[in-house]
Design a protein around this motif. Structure first.
Motif, PDB file in Angstrom:
ATOM      1  N   GLY A 167       6.071   3.443   2.380  1.00 51.84           N
ATOM      2  CA  GLY A 167       6.141   3.464   0.981  1.00 51.84           C
ATOM      3  C   GLY A 167       5.512   2.263   0.702  1.00 51.84           C
ATOM      4  O   GLY A 167       4.925   1.323   1.454  1.00 51.84           O
ATOM      5  N   ALA A 168       5.499   1.952  -0.521  1.00 47.09           N
ATOM      6  CA  ALA A 168       4.770   0.553  -1.157  1.00 47.09           C
ATOM      7  C   ALA A 168       5.724   0.061  -2.136  1.00 47.09           C
ATOM      8  O   ALA A 168       6.417   0.854  -3.131  1.00 47.09           O
ATOM      9  CB  ALA A 168       3.322   1.044  -1.704  1.00 47.09           C
ATOM     10  N   LEU A 169       5.624  -1.317  -2.345  1.00 45.25           N
ATOM     11  CA  LEU A 169       6.155  -2.076  -3.527  1.00 45.25           C
ATOM     12  C   LEU A 169       4.783  -2.517  -4.151  1.00 45.25           C
ATOM     13  O   LEU A 169       4.072  -3.115  -3.898  1.00 45.25           O
ATOM     14  CB  LEU A 169       6.812  -3.188  -3.064  1.00 45.25           C
ATOM     15  N   VAL A 170       5.100  -1.835  -5.617  1.00 38.82           N
ATOM     16  CA  VAL A 170       3.878  -2.359  -6.557  1.00 38.82           C
ATOM     17  C   VAL A 170       4.364  -3.459  -7.336  1.00 38.82           C
ATOM     18  O   VAL A 170       5.224  -3.241  -8.121  1.00 38.82           O
ATOM     19  CB  VAL A 170       3.560  -1.110  -7.525  1.00 38.82           C
ATOM     20  N   LEU A 171       3.812  -4.537  -7.058  1.00 41.30           N
ATOM     21  CA  LEU A 171       4.052  -5.841  -8.085  1.00 41.30           C
ATOM     22  C   LEU A 171       3.231  -5.605  -9.348  1.00 41.30           C
ATOM     23  O   LEU A 171       2.018  -5.255  -9.272  1.00 41.30           O
ATOM     24  CB  LEU A 171       3.694  -6.997  -7.627  1.00 41.30           C
ATOM     25  N   GLY A 227       0.129  10.426  -1.874  1.00 40.00           N
ATOM     26  CA  GLY A 227       1.580  10.984  -1.434  1.00 40.00           C
ATOM     27  C   GLY A 227       2.377  10.017  -1.145  1.00 40.00           C
ATOM     28  O   GLY A 227       3.619  10.228  -0.359  1.00 40.00           O
ATOM     29  N   LEU A 228       2.313   8.478  -1.331  1.00 38.75           N
ATOM     30  CA  LEU A 228       2.725   7.504  -0.748  1.00 38.75           C
ATOM     31  C   LEU A 228       3.965   6.894  -2.109  1.00 38.75           C
ATOM     32  O   LEU A 228       3.641   6.598  -3.103  1.00 38.75           O
ATOM     33  CB  LEU A 228       2.029   6.251  -0.783  1.00 38.75           C
ATOM     34  N   PRO A 229       5.451   7.250  -1.488  1.00 43.36           N
ATOM     35  CA  PRO A 229       6.202   6.684  -2.514  1.00 43.36           C
ATOM     36  C   PRO A 229       6.335   5.185  -3.200  1.00 43.36           C
ATOM     37  O   PRO A 229       6.167   4.458  -2.037  1.00 43.36           O
ATOM     38  CB  PRO A 229       7.671   7.260  -2.003  1.00 43.36           C
ATOM     39  N   TYR A 230       6.713   4.836  -4.214  1.00 44.58           N
ATOM     40  CA  TYR A 230       6.700   3.414  -4.468  1.00 44.58           C
ATOM     41  C   TYR A 230       7.818   2.983  -5.352  1.00 44.58           C
ATOM     42  O   TYR A 230       8.172   3.868  -6.223  1.00 44.58           O
ATOM     43  CB  TYR A 230       5.244   2.947  -4.909  1.00 44.58           C
ATOM     44  N   ALA A 231       7.975   1.902  -5.218  1.00 47.39           N
ATOM     45  CA  ALA A 231       8.896   1.152  -6.430  1.00 47.39           C
ATOM     46  C   ALA A 231       8.104   0.102  -7.063  1.00 47.39           C
ATOM     47  O   ALA A 231       7.096  -0.254  -6.485  1.00 47.39           O
ATOM     48  CB  ALA A 231      10.215   0.506  -5.639  1.00 47.39           C
ATOM     49  N   VAL A 232       8.593  -0.219  -8.202  1.00 47.19           N
ATOM     50  CA  VAL A 232       8.027  -1.138  -8.938  1.00 47.19           C
ATOM     51  C   VAL A 232       8.768  -2.524  -9.515  1.00 47.19           C
ATOM     52  O   VAL A 232       9.989  -2.272  -9.772  1.00 47.19           O
ATOM     53  CB  VAL A 232       7.583  -0.622 -10.429  1.00 47.19           C
ATOM     54  N   ALA A 233       8.100  -3.679  -8.777  1.00 51.76           N
ATOM     55  CA  ALA A 233       8.671  -5.059  -9.203  1.00 51.76           C
ATOM     56  C   ALA A 233       7.845  -5.590 -10.093  1.00 51.76           C
ATOM     57  O   ALA A 233       6.718  -6.145  -9.928  1.00 51.76           O
ATOM     58  CB  ALA A 233       8.707  -5.637  -7.771  1.00 51.76           C
ATOM     59  N   MET A 234       8.699  -6.037 -11.229  1.00 49.47           N
ATOM     60  CA  MET A 234       7.951  -6.792 -12.278  1.00 49.47           C
ATOM     61  C   MET A 234       7.910  -8.245 -11.858  1.00 49.47           C
ATOM     62  O   MET A 234       9.180  -8.934 -11.867  1.00 49.47           O
ATOM     63  CB  MET A 234       8.546  -6.752 -13.677  1.00 49.47           C
ATOM     64  N   ASN A 235       6.959  -8.847 -11.390  1.00 53.64           N
ATOM     65  CA  ASN A 235       6.850 -10.342 -11.181  1.00 53.64           C
ATOM     66  C   ASN A 235       6.954 -11.089 -12.444  1.00 53.64           C
ATOM     67  O   ASN A 235       6.033 -10.996 -13.318  1.00 53.64           O
ATOM     68  CB  ASN A 235       5.527 -10.615 -10.215  1.00 53.64           C
TER      69      ASN A 235
END
Length: 210
Positions: free
Chosen positions: A119-123, A143-151
């Protein structure tokens, strides 16, 4: 999930931190992605329990033609290949963090980095939310699941979670968290949010090849 924060890991000596705990049974490859100058190198550096690998070069006048420095006038270097770090999240699970360069010309490079990633963390940055669409599009294409982190930057405009979700057109199940890439605890919590999301999708993660 019963997780050890990075501060607990770093209480060990520098020498011992070089080696994995004998109890570790699972390794997971995660990407840390986002647009140019969103804080990926800082994020990996903050969390890595080993000395992180960086491939940074100074920004040049030639790069000014392709690198958008609006909103980040103090930035003097850029990642040209990847950042790499490691974080032991608990006694049995270790995360390998691969930070990808954010400029469009490096998209092909980090597309290759998706291989073997769970997976991936999207900053993301509220000053430049529109620049996150291409990044999320590539992840969805693979097809890679991700979470979003607001920097959170000092001059970032404040928006509610609902406003950001609507602006980024996030699915209801996609995790959205706020963090400071310089802060160990909030950055760790962002990764935990991603890992917990991946667990709900796949169950206990299997060993991931890099």
């Amino acid at each position: 999930m019963d997780s050890a924060l990075a501060s607990d890991v770093r209480s060990a000596s520098a020498d011992s931190a070089m080696y994995l705990r004998p109890s570790v049974r699972t390794s997971v490859k995660l990407l840390v992605v986002g647009h140019f100058a969103v804080g990926k190198t800082t994020f990996v550096s903050t969390l890595s329990e080993i000395r992180p690998l960086h491939t940074e070069e100074k920004l040049t006048q030639a790069g000014a033609l392709v690198d958008d420095l609006r909103g980040v006038p103090d930035k003097t270097t850029t990642t040209v290949a990847m950042d790499f770090g490691r974080l032991t999240l608990n006694d049995q699970l270790v995360l390998y963090l691969f930070g990808a360069p954010g400029q469009q010309r490096f998209t092909r490079l980090w597309q290759d980095m998706t291989r073997g990633a769970l997976g991936a963390l999207v900053l993301a940055d509220t000053r430049r939310l529109d620049q996150s669409f291409e990044v999320m599009g590539v992840l969805e294409e693979h097809g890679l699941p991700y979470a979003v982190a607001m920097n959170q930057f000092p001059d970032s405009p404040h928006h509610t979670e609902g406003e950001i979700r609507e602006a980024l057109d996030l699915l209801p199940e996609t995790p959205l968290v706020f963090c400071d890439a310089r802060d160990e605890r909030s950055s760790t919590e962002a990764l935990i949010a991603l890992v917990e999301y991946l667990l709900t999708r796949t169950g206990t993660p299997q060993e991931s090849a890099s």
